[in-house]
Design a protein around this motif. Structure first.
Motif, mmCIF file in Angstrom:
data_model
loop_
_atom_site.group_PDB
_atom_site.id
_atom_site.type_symbol
_atom_site.label_atom_id
_atom_site.label_comp_id
_atom_site.label_asym_id
_atom_site.label_seq_id
_atom_site.Cartn_x
_atom_site.Cartn_y
_atom_site.Cartn_z
ATOM 1 N N ARG A 182 33.019 41.854 42.047
ATOM 2 C CA ARG A 182 33.783 40.877 41.263
ATOM 3 C C ARG A 182 35.243 40.850 41.697
ATOM 4 O O ARG A 182 35.868 39.825 41.781
ATOM 5 C CB ARG A 182 33.701 41.217 39.771
ATOM 6 N N SER A 183 35.786 42.030 41.942
ATOM 7 C CA SER A 183 37.182 42.097 42.367
ATOM 8 C C SER A 183 37.312 43.152 43.440
ATOM 9 O O SER A 183 36.698 44.216 43.357
ATOM 10 C CB SER A 183 38.085 42.466 41.193
ATOM 11 N N GLU B 184 38.603 46.615 42.002
ATOM 12 C CA GLU B 184 37.939 47.218 40.848
ATOM 13 C C GLU B 184 36.796 48.127 41.297
ATOM 14 O O GLU B 184 35.811 47.672 41.867
ATOM 15 C CB GLU B 184 37.392 46.093 39.956
ATOM 16 N N GLU C 67 45.046 34.139 43.144
ATOM 17 C CA GLU C 67 43.916 34.787 42.504
ATOM 18 C C GLU C 67 43.440 35.912 43.418
ATOM 19 O O GLU C 67 43.349 35.743 44.630
ATOM 20 C CB GLU C 67 42.793 33.769 42.305
ATOM 21 N N GLN C 68 43.181 37.059 42.823
ATOM 22 C CA GLN C 68 42.767 38.193 43.643
ATOM 23 C C GLN C 68 41.255 38.329 43.612
ATOM 24 O O GLN C 68 40.678 39.046 42.822
ATOM 25 C CB GLN C 68 43.468 39.455 43.151
ATOM 26 N N THR C 69 40.622 37.598 44.495
ATOM 27 C CA THR C 69 39.166 37.537 44.481
ATOM 28 C C THR C 69 38.548 38.537 45.453
ATOM 29 O O THR C 69 39.226 39.114 46.280
ATOM 30 C CB THR C 69 38.696 36.122 44.876
ATOM 31 N N ALA C 70 37.271 38.684 45.314
ATOM 32 C CA ALA C 70 36.571 39.664 46.148
ATOM 33 C C ALA C 70 36.549 39.237 47.606
ATOM 34 O O ALA C 70 36.543 38.059 47.930
ATOM 35 C CB ALA C 70 35.148 39.826 45.640
#
Lengths: 227, 227
Positions: free
Chosen positions: B154-155, B158, B222-225
């Motif tokens: 998801r991130s 994370e 946006e900090q996306t995967a």
């Protein structure tokens, strides 16, 4: 440079990264990662960095006050050597402390103005010093020295947001948030407090400090201030 | 190594830090900062690191699955060269994916056992693989590959805490939390989830990635995967 990240590429004495080649690698990494500038100590490092990147270079040297505190860019000779090495902006101590020889930070600023045409960045520790440097015509004000002159800092991992906010609200001179910024959230908060740009060093370019911070958290060690 | 920090000292292709000299400097920094081990790719880097530190070295090489995915330590020849270079522990892919040639991760583990006496570390992506590797006798299980095999993450900032927790609660084999750990708080949480130790790479040894994370936060990106 607005809302941009400036990466301070300096290595402590005894660090495995304390050589121009490593400093230049960190500066290159800053450029590749999207930084808008770098802050570099000493002419030989400035020269090595200028060889690998076109990012604006904030140059400084370090000496000592008679009291033993760190003095950013002690002499006009240092300023000239930094400019000669490729520094685009010169950082200097603009706190109220008197330099060896007796010059105040603002007197030094006037001497720098008389010697070079490059923009100058005033490293300050409190609102009074920041506003005085802005009034005197510094091109940038940086909160670098907050917590290192008088009042000790509460945590070595906590920026002085109130200082950033107060100076930014009281002058049009661009304020660069610098000092104890460790997380992206803190960087964002600094900009929300009115910082023109954010300068980060240890959290990016001091691997020993980064490792120690993780190790301390795993050891449940209290993370106290260290000046 | 209990509750300790392991620092993964690897540089991406094209990084200004992609040389044995720089990798060794990061390993030295890990030692100076209090880490209990390092994770290092390729025999030449292992050798350079072994020259500067006595920390235990987890060695690996990288290749590709036929599908194109990254394969940790493809061959027994790699294993032998890593041991010969000074690696103390050998990491290998223990996911269910078949290696080129058809061997499963567990079959590879048996082949490694037959070839060397060093401890082995199984890089896995889910609970099933972790428990299977533990049962097969792996000395360490690391959650390194969670999010890189099947379910996308998801991130990219994370960690997979639920995986750490579930494996740690179901085996006595030490579980090393690895993958997407960026903050001291996350490292601490991983230990609270039952991790024996924590392995961190990018947040310490990939300056370009660290810079980019700060730049993204300042840009409101946006900090996306990113796998």
């Amino acid at each position: 440079m607005k809302k941009g990240l400036i990466v301070s590429c300096q290595a402590e004495e005894g660090s495995p990264f304390n050589s121009p080649q490593f400093i230049a690698a960190f500066a290159k990494a800053a450029e590749l990662g999207g930084a808008v500038g770098v802050r570099v100590r000493d002419p030989e490092n400035v020269r090595a960095v200028a060889d690998v990147t076109d990012l604006p270079i904030i140059g400084l040297t370090k000496g000592l006050f008679d009291s033993g505190g760190v003095l950013v860019t002690p002499t006009i000779d240092d300023v000239l050597r930094l400019v000669d090495s490729g520094a685009d902006i010169i950082a200097f101590d603009a706190t109220i402390r008197r330099r060896p020889g007796g010059m105040s930070g603002l007197e030094f600023l006037r001497a720098v103005r008389a010697a070079i045409h490059s923009p100058v960045l005033a490293d300050i520790s409190n609102v009074h010093e920041g506003l005085a440097a802005a009034e005197e015509g510094a091109d940038f004000i940086a909160t670098t020295l907050s917590g290192y002159v008088e009042a000790p800092v509460r945590s070595k991992y906590e920026p002085d947001f109130s200082l950033i906010k107060e100076i930014a609200s009281r002058t049009k001179t661009p304020v660069i948030a610098e000092g104890r910024i460790w997380s992206p959230e803190q960087a964002k908060t600094a900009v929300d407090c009115g910082a023109f740009a954010v300068c980060i060093g240890s959290a990016i370019t001091r691997p020993v400090d980064i490792v120690r911070r993780f190790v301390d958290s795993l050891s449940d060690l209290e993370q106290t201030a260290e000046i």
